[in-house]
Scaffold this motif. Structure first.
Motif, PDB file in Angstrom:
ATOM      1  N   PHE A  30       0.835  -1.205   0.000  1.00  0.00           N
ATOM      2  CA  PHE A  30       0.000   0.000   0.000  1.00  0.00           C
ATOM      3  C   PHE A  30       0.867   1.251   0.000  1.00  0.00           C
ATOM      4  CE2 PHE A  30      -2.828   3.153   2.089  1.00  0.00           C
ATOM      5  CZ  PHE A  30      -3.853   3.124   1.163  1.00  0.00           C
ATOM      6  N   SER A  31       1.929   1.237   0.802  1.00  0.00           N
ATOM      7  CA  SER A  31       2.831   2.386   0.875  1.00  0.00           C
ATOM      8  C   SER A  31       3.555   2.606  -0.451  1.00  0.00           C
ATOM      9  CB  SER A  31       3.849   2.192   2.004  1.00  0.00           C
ATOM     10  OG  SER A  31       4.724   3.284   2.089  1.00  0.00           O
ATOM     11  N   VAL A  32       4.048   1.504  -1.050  1.00  0.00           N
ATOM     12  CA  VAL A  32       4.757   1.615  -2.336  1.00  0.00           C
ATOM     13  C   VAL A  32       3.836   2.150  -3.415  1.00  0.00           C
ATOM     14  CG1 VAL A  32       5.813   0.256  -4.192  1.00  0.00           C
ATOM     15  CG2 VAL A  32       6.484  -0.145  -1.823  1.00  0.00           C
ATOM     16  N   LEU A  33       2.598   1.637  -3.479  1.00  0.00           N
ATOM     17  CA  LEU A  33       1.654   2.064  -4.513  1.00  0.00           C
ATOM     18  C   LEU A  33       1.242   3.520  -4.332  1.00  0.00           C
ATOM     19  CD1 LEU A  33      -0.604  -1.124  -4.753  1.00  0.00           C
ATOM     20  CD2 LEU A  33       1.037  -0.311  -6.448  1.00  0.00           C
ATOM     21  N   THR A  34       0.957   3.932  -3.091  1.00  0.00           N
ATOM     22  CA  THR A  34       0.568   5.325  -2.866  1.00  0.00           C
ATOM     23  C   THR A  34       1.742   6.269  -3.103  1.00  0.00           C
ATOM     24  OG1 THR A  34       1.038   5.070  -0.486  1.00  0.00           O
ATOM     25  CG2 THR A  34      -1.249   4.798  -1.196  1.00  0.00           C
ATOM     26  N   HIS A  35       2.963   5.788  -2.813  1.00  0.00           N
ATOM     27  CA  HIS A  35       4.147   6.624  -3.018  1.00  0.00           C
ATOM     28  C   HIS A  35       4.378   6.883  -4.499  1.00  0.00           C
ATOM     29  CE1 HIS A  35       7.887   8.435  -1.635  1.00  0.00           C
ATOM     30  NE2 HIS A  35       8.489   7.857  -2.659  1.00  0.00           N
ATOM     31  N   ARG A  36       4.105   5.849  -5.332  1.00  0.00           N
ATOM     32  CA  ARG A  36       4.411   5.973  -6.754  1.00  0.00           C
ATOM     33  C   ARG A  36       3.236   6.497  -7.576  1.00  0.00           C
ATOM     34  NH1 ARG A  36       9.251   4.214  -7.698  1.00  0.00           N
ATOM     35  NH2 ARG A  36      10.245   2.743  -6.276  1.00  0.00           N
ATOM     36  N   PHE A  37       2.006   6.195  -7.134  1.00  0.00           N
ATOM     37  CA  PHE A  37       0.857   6.564  -7.963  1.00  0.00           C
ATOM     38  C   PHE A  37      -0.127   7.522  -7.269  1.00  0.00           C
ATOM     39  CE2 PHE A  37       2.143   2.185  -9.165  1.00  0.00           C
ATOM     40  CZ  PHE A  37       2.635   2.468 -10.433  1.00  0.00           C
ATOM     41  N   GLY A  38      -0.026   7.637  -5.943  1.00  0.00           N
ATOM     42  CA  GLY A  38      -0.958   8.507  -5.229  1.00  0.00           C
ATOM     43  C   GLY A  38      -0.421   9.919  -5.078  1.00  0.00           C
ATOM     44  N   GLN A  39      -0.282  10.608  -6.208  1.00  0.00           N
ATOM     45  CA  GLN A  39       0.318  11.943  -6.187  1.00  0.00           C
ATOM     46  C   GLN A  39      -0.523  12.952  -5.413  1.00  0.00           C
ATOM     47  OE1 GLN A  39       3.366  12.231  -7.345  1.00  0.00           O
ATOM     48  NE2 GLN A  39       3.279  10.092  -8.011  1.00  0.00           N
ATOM     49  N   GLY A  40      -1.830  12.722  -5.313  1.00  0.00           N
ATOM     50  CA  GLY A  40      -2.683  13.668  -4.600  1.00  0.00           C
ATOM     51  C   GLY A  40      -2.725  13.457  -3.097  1.00  0.00           C
ATOM     52  N   ILE A  41      -2.093  12.400  -2.607  1.00  0.00           N
ATOM     53  CA  ILE A  41      -2.109  12.096  -1.176  1.00  0.00           C
ATOM     54  C   ILE A  41      -1.098  12.982  -0.458  1.00  0.00           C
ATOM     55  CG2 ILE A  41      -1.711  10.293   0.549  1.00  0.00           C
ATOM     56  CD1 ILE A  41      -2.582   8.248  -1.529  1.00  0.00           C
TER      57      ILE A  41
END
Length: 312
Positions: A259-270
């Motif tokens: 979850f952390s890896v995915l949000t870090h790479r694709f969750g630019q709005g987070i």
């Protein structure tokens, strides 16, 4: 190009900023950090103590459990003490060598942790699919050798990361927006070409997470196939119960990492503080939960732990 754009009198340091945007709440955030850390230390040291003291627990499964406990203790200790210094004393400075050393040990231990989970999956496969040959296939000596292979793999994979960072120039901006020297967070503050560093980070992510999860998935695929061939429902349940603790530990370990890896790479709005909190949680929560999971799910260990707790 010089490694740092500083005067000779300036020490080569980075500044760990903690959790940007939540500086006012650092004291409150330190409460769960320190609580999780203490629970993790107590739980994992208890497992190490009980397994060391009890001769009947000197088996491959419990040797693997000790390896897991050692990686859990090391992983949290690499991060939490410095994070608490930031939260409590605003001690944000860290030398470059200290930063790279922290990074090397943290990621090496994390890679070793993943390797232990792979070996545990293999252990469960042999226990269910080859029960009569378990004692000959998985001896304590063989488990120790597999653990050594996992450690060598971790060191060889992670060592290039700090070495590649060492060659980068760091100019005016030396503020790392994190509680520890997370690789990409350090890469971002470099004023040089970081293409190689980012590519190698992807390679590490693939080898450690994707490859290890594939090997674990293969083991469980073979386990499921073997279980389905058993006609007795009671035997089904017994076979699956032997895997419950390992499955729970895998979920607590890999779910927050992915979850952390995915949000870090694709969750630019987070928001950045969400990324940082997630990156800390996957280093804090699994080491705290793992001894609890195995203490509850493994009867032999539960009985021995209960004996020592009652003596206190």
């Amino acid at each position: 190009m010089a490694a740092f754009n500083l005067s000779p009198s300036d020490p080569p340091t980075f500044i760990l900023n903690g959790i940007p945007g939540l500086e006012a709440a650092h004291i409150w955030i330190s409460i769960p950090f320190s609580t999780f850390y203490i629970i993790s230390l107590v739980g994992n040291f208890m497992i190490l103590f009980v397994v060391a003291k009890e001769q009947t627990l000197h088996k491959p499964m419990f040797l693997l459990l000790c390896m897991l406990a050692l990686t859990d203790i090391s992983m949290t200790t690499c991060v939490v003490p410095k994070a608490l210094c930031i939260f409590w004393f605003r001690s944000k400075y860290i030398t470059v060598d200290g930063c790279l050393t922290q990074m090397f040990f943290l990621y090496s231990v994390a890679a070793m942790h993943s390797a232990v989970l792979v070996i545990m999956a293999f252990d469960r496969y042999v226990a269910i699919c080859e029960p009569l040959r378990y004692a000959t296939i998985l001896t304590n000596a063989r488990i120790a050798k597999l653990g050594l292979v996992g450690l060598i793999r971790a060191v060889l994979l992670i060592l290039p990361e700090p070495l590649l960072l060492r060659r980068l120039p760091f100019c005016a901006n030396r503020v790392i927006s994190h509680t520890y020297c997370e690789h990409i967070a350090v890469v971002k503050i470099s004023c040089g070409d970081t293409t190689v560093n980012r590519m190698y980070d992807l390679v590490i992510t693939f080898v450690i997470i994707v490859l290890d999860l594939t090997l674990i998935g293969l083991s469980y695929g073979l386990i499921i196939r073997a279980v389905l061939r058993i006609s007795s429902k009671k035997a089904h349940q017994k076979a699956l119960n032997t895997c419950t603790a390992h499955i729970c530990v895998m979920l607590t370990t890999y779910s927050p990492i992915l979850f952390s890896v995915l949000t870090h790479r694709f969750g630019q709005g987070i928001p950045a503080h969400v990324h940082i909190l997630l990156a800390n949680l996957y280093l804090l929560v699994p080491p705290m939960l793992n001894p609890i999971i195995y203490g509850v799910k493994t009867k032999e260990l539960r009985d021995k732990l209960g004996k020592y707790i009652c003596r206190m």
